[in-house]
Structures are given as structure tokens and as C-alpha cells.
Write a protein that holds these residues in place. Structure first.
Motif, PDB file in Angstrom:
ATOM      1  N   VAL A  49     -73.051  16.522   7.784  1.00  0.00           N
ATOM      2  CA  VAL A  49     -72.640  17.870   8.193  1.00  0.00           C
ATOM      3  C   VAL A  49     -73.581  18.917   7.591  1.00  0.00           C
ATOM      4  O   VAL A  49     -74.011  19.844   8.280  1.00  0.00           O
ATOM      5  N   GLU A  52     -76.930  18.966   9.264  1.00  0.00           N
ATOM      6  CA  GLU A  52     -76.842  19.561  10.599  1.00  0.00           C
ATOM      7  C   GLU A  52     -76.624  21.069  10.552  1.00  0.00           C
ATOM      8  O   GLU A  52     -77.223  21.816  11.325  1.00  0.00           O
ATOM      9  N   HIS A  53     -75.748  21.534   9.664  1.00  0.00           N
ATOM     10  CA  HIS A  53     -75.312  22.931   9.688  1.00  0.00           C
ATOM     11  C   HIS A  53     -75.833  23.786   8.538  1.00  0.00           C
ATOM     12  O   HIS A  53     -75.685  25.002   8.579  1.00  0.00           O
ATOM     13  N   ARG A  60     -64.871  25.194   5.938  1.00  0.00           N
ATOM     14  CA  ARG A  60     -65.547  24.806   7.201  1.00  0.00           C
ATOM     15  C   ARG A  60     -66.025  23.354   7.136  1.00  0.00           C
ATOM     16  O   ARG A  60     -65.935  22.627   8.117  1.00  0.00           O
ATOM     17  N   GLU A  63     -63.168  21.238   7.850  1.00  0.00           N
ATOM     18  CA  GLU A  63     -62.820  21.256   9.283  1.00  0.00           C
ATOM     19  C   GLU A  63     -63.715  20.301  10.065  1.00  0.00           C
ATOM     20  O   GLU A  63     -63.234  19.559  10.927  1.00  0.00           O
ATOM     21  N   HIS A  64     -64.999  20.316   9.775  1.00  0.00           N
ATOM     22  CA  HIS A  64     -65.923  19.402  10.460  1.00  0.00           C
ATOM     23  C   HIS A  64     -65.546  17.944  10.205  1.00  0.00           C
ATOM     24  O   HIS A  64     -65.642  17.109  11.106  1.00  0.00           O
TER      25      HIS A  64
END
Length: 156
Positions: A49, A52-53, A60, A63-64
Motif C-alpha cells: 500500500v 503504491e500510495h 487510510r 481502510e486499504h
């Protein structure tokens, strides 16, 4: 041929059991594949994650990953102790904790690039089958999430 209702109570008829067995088998393969990186499967997911982000608030990130902060916090502590991530209070909102990769965590991405290929090879499925299975599982997850908020009547 229709299966009698009583046969639905057999273990081999339970989709949840098949999914759990597949998940456990994946866990075993990931344990072997991730050993050289010094990562557990949940740690690998956190890094995916962040690769990627980029920097994200813990909320957050959770949440992912579909994880609550009680599960995520110890995981982030271990990644921070390993020197792969940093956690800092947000300058904009001191209630929020931001998670970012360290240079070591960012560099690990290159070494991890082989992981998906090795996992795909272990499945014995071709690329199209893997994509189809993932799509079906995403639809299943969405349906189950929706059922959890608005249960439908049992099928007759």
C-alpha cells in the motif's frame, strides 16, 4: 442433479472452508517467498500500500488493508523497528499519525518485485485465470459486505 439440503451441511460443500483452506495455503507460500525479504505477509501488504500510495494516515492505511487500528498498530511498530517505515503525528491534525516509507523501505520494493511472479507460479493458474478469480473474489467480498449491512432473505 440437485443436491439434497442435508448435503449442504457437509464440510466439502462449505465455500467458507474452501476459501479458508486456500488462504492458509497462500499463507504458507507467502511465508517461504517472503522469508528472504524478512517480512511477514501482513507486513508485505502494508508495504504494498505504501509503495503504491506513498505516505498515508494510519486510518487510510487501515481502510486499504481492511484492518482496524488495534491490528495495524503493532504491525507498524514492528515495521518501524525494522527500519522500513516511520510514524509521525500529522502537522495538520495531531490526532492523526502519518506512515511513510524510510529509504530502506522504499529500496525493498525492488527486491520484492519477484514476489508476485513467484506467487502466481505457485497457483498453477495462468494470468487470465488469476485475473478471473480475483474479479470473482472482489464481487464475492462486495456481496458479503453488502449482506452484512442489509441481510437478504435466505434462498429457498
Amino acid at each position: 442433479m440437485t443436491t439434497p439440503a442435508t448435503d449442504w451441511l457437509r464440510l466439502d460443500q462449505q465455500i467458507c472452508f474452501s476459501l479458508n483452506a486456500a488462504s492458509r495455503a497462500f499463507g504458507g507460500v507467502y511465508r517461504v517467498v517472503l522469508k528472504d525479504l524478512g517480512l511477514t505477509y501482513p507486513q508485505y501488504l502494508v508495504l504494498l500500500v505504501l509503495w503504491e500510495h506513498g505516505e498515508l494516515p494510519v486510518k487510510r492505511l487501515g481502510e486499504h488493508l481492511r484492518l482496524d487500528s488495534g491490528t495495524l498498530s503493532p504491525l507498524l511498530k514492528r515495521l518501524e523497528a525494522a527500519g522500513l517505515v516511520r510514524r509521525e503525528r500529522s502537522a495538520r491534525d495531531e490526532r492523526s499519525v502519518e506512515v511513510r516509507l524510510t529509504p530502506e523501505g522504499a529500496a525493498l520494493r525492488e527486491r520484492a518485485a519477484e514476489v508476485p511472479r513467484r506467487i502466481a507460479a505457485a497457483t498453477g493458474l495462468d494470468v487470465t485465470e488469476v485475473q478471473d478469480l480475483r474479479d470473482r473474489l472482489e464481487r464475492l467480498t462486495a456481496a458479503l459486505d453488502a449482506y452484512g449491512t442489509d441481510p437478504a432473505p435466505a434462498p429457498s
